[in-house]
Design an enzyme around this catalytic site. Sequence first.
Site, PDB file in Angstrom:
ATOM      1  N   SER A 240     -11.614  30.386 -28.487  1.00  0.00           N
ATOM      2  CA  SER A 240     -11.687  29.709 -29.778  1.00  0.00           C
ATOM      3  C   SER A 240     -13.035  29.009 -29.867  1.00  0.00           C
ATOM      4  O   SER A 240     -13.829  29.058 -28.933  1.00  0.00           O
ATOM      5  CB  SER A 240     -10.556  28.689 -29.899  1.00  0.00           C
ATOM      6  OG  SER A 240     -10.844  27.583 -29.058  1.00  0.00           O
ATOM      7  N   LYS A 241     -13.240  28.356 -31.004  1.00  0.00           N
ATOM      8  CA  LYS A 241     -14.520  27.689 -31.257  1.00  0.00           C
ATOM      9  C   LYS A 241     -14.935  26.740 -30.137  1.00  0.00           C
ATOM     10  O   LYS A 241     -16.119  26.532 -29.902  1.00  0.00           O
ATOM     11  CB  LYS A 241     -14.432  26.899 -32.561  1.00  0.00           C
ATOM     12  CG  LYS A 241     -14.697  27.759 -33.769  1.00  0.00           C
ATOM     13  CD  LYS A 241     -14.937  26.895 -34.996  1.00  0.00           C
ATOM     14  CE  LYS A 241     -14.844  27.754 -36.237  1.00  0.00           C
ATOM     15  NZ  LYS A 241     -13.941  27.235 -37.243  1.00  0.00           N
ATOM     16  N   ARG A 242     -13.939  26.159 -29.475  1.00  0.00           N
ATOM     17  CA  ARG A 242     -14.256  25.219 -28.397  1.00  0.00           C
ATOM     18  C   ARG A 242     -15.111  25.871 -27.312  1.00  0.00           C
ATOM     19  O   ARG A 242     -15.823  25.216 -26.586  1.00  0.00           O
ATOM     20  CB  ARG A 242     -12.966  24.713 -27.731  1.00  0.00           C
ATOM     21  CG  ARG A 242     -12.171  23.739 -28.531  1.00  0.00           C
ATOM     22  CD  ARG A 242     -10.920  23.343 -27.787  1.00  0.00           C
ATOM     23  NE  ARG A 242     -10.041  24.491 -27.535  1.00  0.00           N
ATOM     24  CZ  ARG A 242      -9.679  24.916 -26.356  1.00  0.00           C
ATOM     25  NH1 ARG A 242     -10.097  24.311 -25.270  1.00  0.00           N
ATOM     26  NH2 ARG A 242      -8.879  25.959 -26.229  1.00  0.00           N
ATOM     27  N   HIS A 243     -14.985  27.191 -27.181  1.00  0.00           N
ATOM     28  CA  HIS A 243     -15.686  27.887 -26.094  1.00  0.00           C
ATOM     29  C   HIS A 243     -17.075  28.363 -26.501  1.00  0.00           C
ATOM     30  O   HIS A 243     -17.754  29.001 -25.720  1.00  0.00           O
ATOM     31  CB  HIS A 243     -14.866  29.099 -25.634  1.00  0.00           C
ATOM     32  CG  HIS A 243     -13.502  28.740 -25.154  1.00  0.00           C
ATOM     33  ND1 HIS A 243     -12.367  28.993 -25.883  1.00  0.00           N
ATOM     34  CD2 HIS A 243     -13.093  28.126 -24.024  1.00  0.00           C
ATOM     35  CE1 HIS A 243     -11.314  28.565 -25.218  1.00  0.00           C
ATOM     36  NE2 HIS A 243     -11.727  28.032 -24.094  1.00  0.00           N
TER      37      HIS A 243
END
Length: 470
Positions: A240-243
């Site tokens: 996800s965007k966190r990565h």
Amino acid sequence: MENNLIITRFPPSPTGYLHVGGARTALFNWLHARHMKGKFILRIEDTDRLRSTQESIDAIFEALDWLEIDWDKGPFFQSERFDIYRKYVEKLLDSGDAYYCTCSPEKLKKMREKAMAAGGKPRYDGICREKGLGSGEDAVVRFRSPRTGTTVLQDTIKGNIVFQNNELDDFIITRSDGTPTYNFVVVVDDITMNINTVIRGDDHVMNTPKQILLYRALNSPLPAFGHVPMVLGSDRTRLSKRHGAMSVLAYREMGYLPDAFLNYLVRLGWSYGDQEFFTRDELIEKFTLSNIGQSPGVFDQEKLLALNAAHIKTVPPNRLVNRLSPFLKAHGYDIQPSPFIESVIKTLNARSKTLKAMAESALFYFKDEISYDDKAANKFLRPGVLPSIQLLIQTLQALDRFEEKDLEGAFLAVMEQTGLKLGKIAQPVRIALTGKTASPGIFEIIEILGKDRVISRLKKAVDFIMEKSD
Ligand code: GLU
């Protein structure tokens, strides 16, 4: 022969940009079609009118275009195919495989609560099955799922997965507003487009038994299904965007080569011995579904970066010109293909991890005025180096040719006359020419910059030193 033709598809829902996982699905289907000399179809699944946007459709096309994933048929738009879906609903209603249901939301809620209270799953109890209801306001169309037996998904990646039919609901195929649902349209499309191989993310495994039942009810042969494990982030949760960036086009902006990005994507799930580096042609030659693994790929930015560097190093410089030019343009330099720019690239391709970084390292070739890195200038542009720089200016000025051999001779002459080692002369010269302490080889730079620019930059360094020591 025609019967053996592999036909795959990529059916994105245009509710956002093309993301890493979607691009990998597209790539697997595309590679399989290309490897098998089959066909690859693009279908835009835009039945969700509220969430589908033209902007997303454009972004998907742009990303596929950048990745050079081309299609043989389409793009088809589901929003233009409602008549076809309607015809297939009628077929199922006629054969008794589907029926109208008029249960209200409150009634359905109670039904689910009752099923759960009895220890079962929240499901529709089939109350309208035998009522023979006709179409009418608020009526949905449900598929008549078998109540007993099993449905087996023979997955080319995961092996056989068995589903108990009594766990499958009489799912809705047409909503009360007349719009068809995903599981239904996808089957109608795949049947009418003669798709015989479906490769998609394993988040769709739970949909597949419903789709298999629809194929059977429509007397159509099943495609080969292969469900690919999801891509995970470094902490092994779903990517996800966190990565990091999820949008494929963000990687273009960061200076990745499409072939490097494809090479990285394919390795998130597919392998060929322990080979890491593949050209596009090699992938087409070597890709087979049987080498897709069962464990999820973990997205690793560092690995992607290393592969990008390896691709940049290997691509012939003339093929990098057009890829590099937008990054130089961002700094105000409009470059055209030329031997000059190719030579510039040759000096940087083994030392640049991204095109963006390459453009930044190339700026000194284009600038009118070189500005010096403060620390470098303080350390190396000092009065002690003036005699050797001045001597070098004279020696270079006297040269007729400006090739590596001639330049080496010029530096040797200066070394002999001043008693200095090459490094002592080369480092101040490097700063004079590039502004920095790190750059491609000194002779390469001098040859590419050419006599006029080199002499004028060296003279400017002399002035700089003299002004400073005044
Ligand atoms: N539109 C669906 C998606 O983007 C396609 C799923 C499928 O391949 O059937 O997830």
